[in-house]
Write a protein that holds these residues in place. Structure first.
Motif, short mmCIF file in Angstrom:
data_model
loop_
_atom_site.label_atom_id
_atom_site.label_comp_id
_atom_site.label_asym_id
_atom_site.label_seq_id
_atom_site.Cartn_x
_atom_site.Cartn_y
_atom_site.Cartn_z
N ILE A 70 190.62 27.59 57.63
CA ILE A 70 189.93 27.34 56.35
C ILE A 70 190.28 25.94 55.87
CG2 ILE A 70 189.72 28.04 53.94
CD1 ILE A 70 190.33 30.89 54.84
N GLY A 71 189.24 25.14 55.70
CA GLY A 71 189.45 23.75 55.29
C GLY A 71 188.97 23.45 53.89
N GLY A 72 188.92 24.45 53.06
CA GLY A 72 188.44 24.26 51.68
C GLY A 72 187.47 25.37 51.33
N CYS A 73 186.60 25.08 50.42
CA CYS A 73 185.62 26.10 50.05
C CYS A 73 184.32 25.45 49.61
CB CYS A 73 186.17 27.01 48.95
SG CYS A 73 186.52 26.16 47.39
N VAL A 74 183.29 26.26 49.62
CA VAL A 74 181.96 25.81 49.17
C VAL A 74 181.62 26.60 47.91
CG1 VAL A 74 179.53 25.65 49.74
CG2 VAL A 74 181.25 25.29 51.52
N ILE A 75 181.30 25.90 46.85
CA ILE A 75 180.97 26.53 45.58
C ILE A 75 179.52 26.20 45.23
CG2 ILE A 75 181.53 26.70 43.13
CD1 ILE A 75 184.37 25.85 43.84
N THR A 76 178.79 27.23 44.89
CA THR A 76 177.38 27.05 44.52
C THR A 76 177.20 27.39 43.04
OG1 THR A 76 176.69 27.71 46.75
CG2 THR A 76 175.01 27.72 45.04
N LEU A 77 176.56 26.50 42.32
CA LEU A 77 176.27 26.71 40.90
C LEU A 77 174.76 26.69 40.70
CD1 LEU A 77 178.87 24.22 39.34
CD2 LEU A 77 179.17 26.67 39.78
N ILE A 78 174.24 27.76 40.09
CA ILE A 78 172.81 27.85 39.80
C ILE A 78 172.64 27.90 38.29
CG2 ILE A 78 170.71 29.23 40.08
CD1 ILE A 78 171.87 30.30 42.68
N ASP A 79 171.78 27.04 37.76
CA ASP A 79 171.55 26.97 36.32
C ASP A 79 170.65 28.14 35.89
OD1 ASP A 79 171.13 26.32 33.70
OD2 ASP A 79 170.54 24.24 34.06
N LEU A 80 171.21 29.04 35.08
CA LEU A 80 170.48 30.21 34.58
C LEU A 80 170.03 30.04 33.14
CD1 LEU A 80 172.70 33.18 35.86
CD2 LEU A 80 170.67 32.22 36.94
N THR A 81 170.19 28.87 32.58
CA THR A 81 169.97 28.68 31.15
C THR A 81 168.58 29.12 30.71
OG1 THR A 81 171.48 26.80 31.21
CG2 THR A 81 170.11 27.04 29.25
N GLU A 82 167.56 28.69 31.44
CA GLU A 82 166.19 29.03 31.06
C GLU A 82 165.95 30.53 31.19
OE1 GLU A 82 161.57 27.82 32.16
OE2 GLU A 82 163.25 26.70 33.02
N ARG A 83 166.44 31.11 32.29
CA ARG A 83 166.25 32.55 32.48
C ARG A 83 166.96 33.35 31.40
NH1 ARG A 83 168.47 35.69 37.70
NH2 ARG A 83 170.15 36.29 36.28
N LYS A 84 168.17 32.93 31.03
CA LYS A 84 168.92 33.61 29.97
C LYS A 84 168.18 33.52 28.63
CE LYS A 84 172.71 35.34 31.73
NZ LYS A 84 173.08 36.78 31.54
N ALA A 85 167.60 32.37 28.37
CA ALA A 85 166.85 32.20 27.13
C ALA A 85 165.66 33.15 27.08
CB ALA A 85 166.39 30.75 26.98
N ILE A 86 164.98 33.30 28.23
CA ILE A 86 163.85 34.22 28.31
C ILE A 86 164.32 35.66 28.10
CG2 ILE A 86 162.11 35.19 29.87
CD1 ILE A 86 161.89 32.40 31.13
N GLU A 87 165.45 36.02 28.71
CA GLU A 87 165.99 37.38 28.56
C GLU A 87 166.35 37.66 27.11
OE1 GLU A 87 169.26 37.57 31.24
OE2 GLU A 87 168.00 37.85 33.03
N LYS A 88 166.95 36.68 26.42
CA LYS A 88 167.30 36.87 25.02
C LYS A 88 166.04 37.02 24.17
CE LYS A 88 171.67 34.32 25.31
NZ LYS A 88 172.40 33.08 24.96
N ARG A 89 165.03 36.21 24.50
CA ARG A 89 163.78 36.31 23.77
C ARG A 89 163.14 37.68 23.97
NH1 ARG A 89 160.72 35.15 19.49
NH2 ARG A 89 158.52 34.96 19.98
#
Length: 300
Positions: free
Chosen positions: A89-108
């Protein structure tokens, strides 16, 4: 997407710029991305992500908040070990996905569902009230069926307008023309609208629609609309920046006499538009024709 060694960012793709506006290369991951995880989450700190990956574990689909961005963002975080030759193991891979718009729709959507629940309960309560009061004032079952059906159809017509307006403000001329459509043409000489281009909130619009229905029904049976020469004039005037007065007046119909008893229609007119302050409605059975004055709260 990031590779860390052992917890410093050594690579970041172009999509990172959509999340933060600084270059994370060379920084510790927890410093570049001080994420906040929900209470009770298996991951409590960004360090935990790197530690798990360096131990050979992968984690997918963790929700986190990036409160350090302006505006804050909702992210979906995944991490996996970066395996080299021989399973090293030489480190790690981190993936970040922006959910801001989807979360706003869910709250709405959640807000709309709560609003819908509230309005359905209010509507059912109104239907029960109309039913009970109509029964009390009906001569027999056939009379009740006619009166009740007519009032529910008036309520439904106003609801259709609300749906078309996405439950926003209701335009007063549209409500009037819809309720009087079975009896007179909106472009004909028997319905005159003056200075009525105002909007009201959904609950006031529903009440206003029921009041106009009662006035129209009475006008067709006994008032101005029972004769070809009869005219209904609806005129508006601004009382102040919050109140709007609407005056319904009839002319050209038969002589008017005040009813010997107060029916549900008069009660509905008197009570439906009460919203505190000076709001409400009053009806006068003048000899030349019925006059109804309504004071409505208006949209800002």
């Amino acid at each position: 997407m990031f590779a860390t060694e052992p917890s410093r960012v050594i690579n970041a793709n172009a999509a990172v710029a959509g999340i933060i506006d600084t270059d994370p290369i060379g920084k510790r991951f927890e410093d570049a991305f001080p994420l906040d995880f929900p209470i009770g989450s298996a991951i409590m700190h960004p360090d935990d992500l790197v530690a798990l990956a360096n131990d050979g574990h992968a984690v997918k689909g963790l929700e986190a908040s990036a409160n350090f961005t302006d505006p804050p963002k909702d992210l979906l975080v995944s991490v996996a070990p970066l395996r080299l030759a021989g399973e090293q193991i030489g480190g790690c891979v981190i993936t970040l996905i922006d959910l801001t718009e989807r979360k706003a729709i869910e709250k709405r959507q959640a807000l709309l569902m709560r609003e819908l629940d509230h309005r359905v309960k209010n509507t059912l309560a109104m239907v029960l009230s109309i039913s009970g009061r109509t029964i009390a004032g009906s001569a027999d079952l056939a009379d009740f069926r006619t009166r009740f059906t007519s009032r529910i159809q008036a309520l439904a017509a106003t609801h259709d307008l609300l749906v078309d307006a996405s439950w926003g403000g209701l335009n007063l001329p549209t409500v009037i023309q819809t309720e009087l459509a079975p009896y007179v043409s909106s472009t004909g000489p028997r319905l005159l609208l003056r200075n009525m281009d105002r909007s009201v909130s959904p609950d006031v619009g529903i009440a206003f629609g029921l009041v106009v229905h009662e006035l129209a029904t009475n006008a067709v049976k006994y008032g101005a609309l029972s004769r070809e020469s009869g005219i209904v004039t609806v005129e508006g005037s601004l009382r102040d920046d919050r109140l709007f007065e609407v005056v319904w007046s009839e002319s050209g119909g038969p002589p008017v006499a005040e009813p010997s008893h107060r029916g549900f229609g008069q009660t509905l007119i008197a009570r439906s538009l009460k919203r505190g302050g000076n709001t409400g409605a009053s009806i006068t059975f003048a000899p030349d024709g019925v006059v109804c004055r309504m004071i409505l709260p208006i949209e800002g």
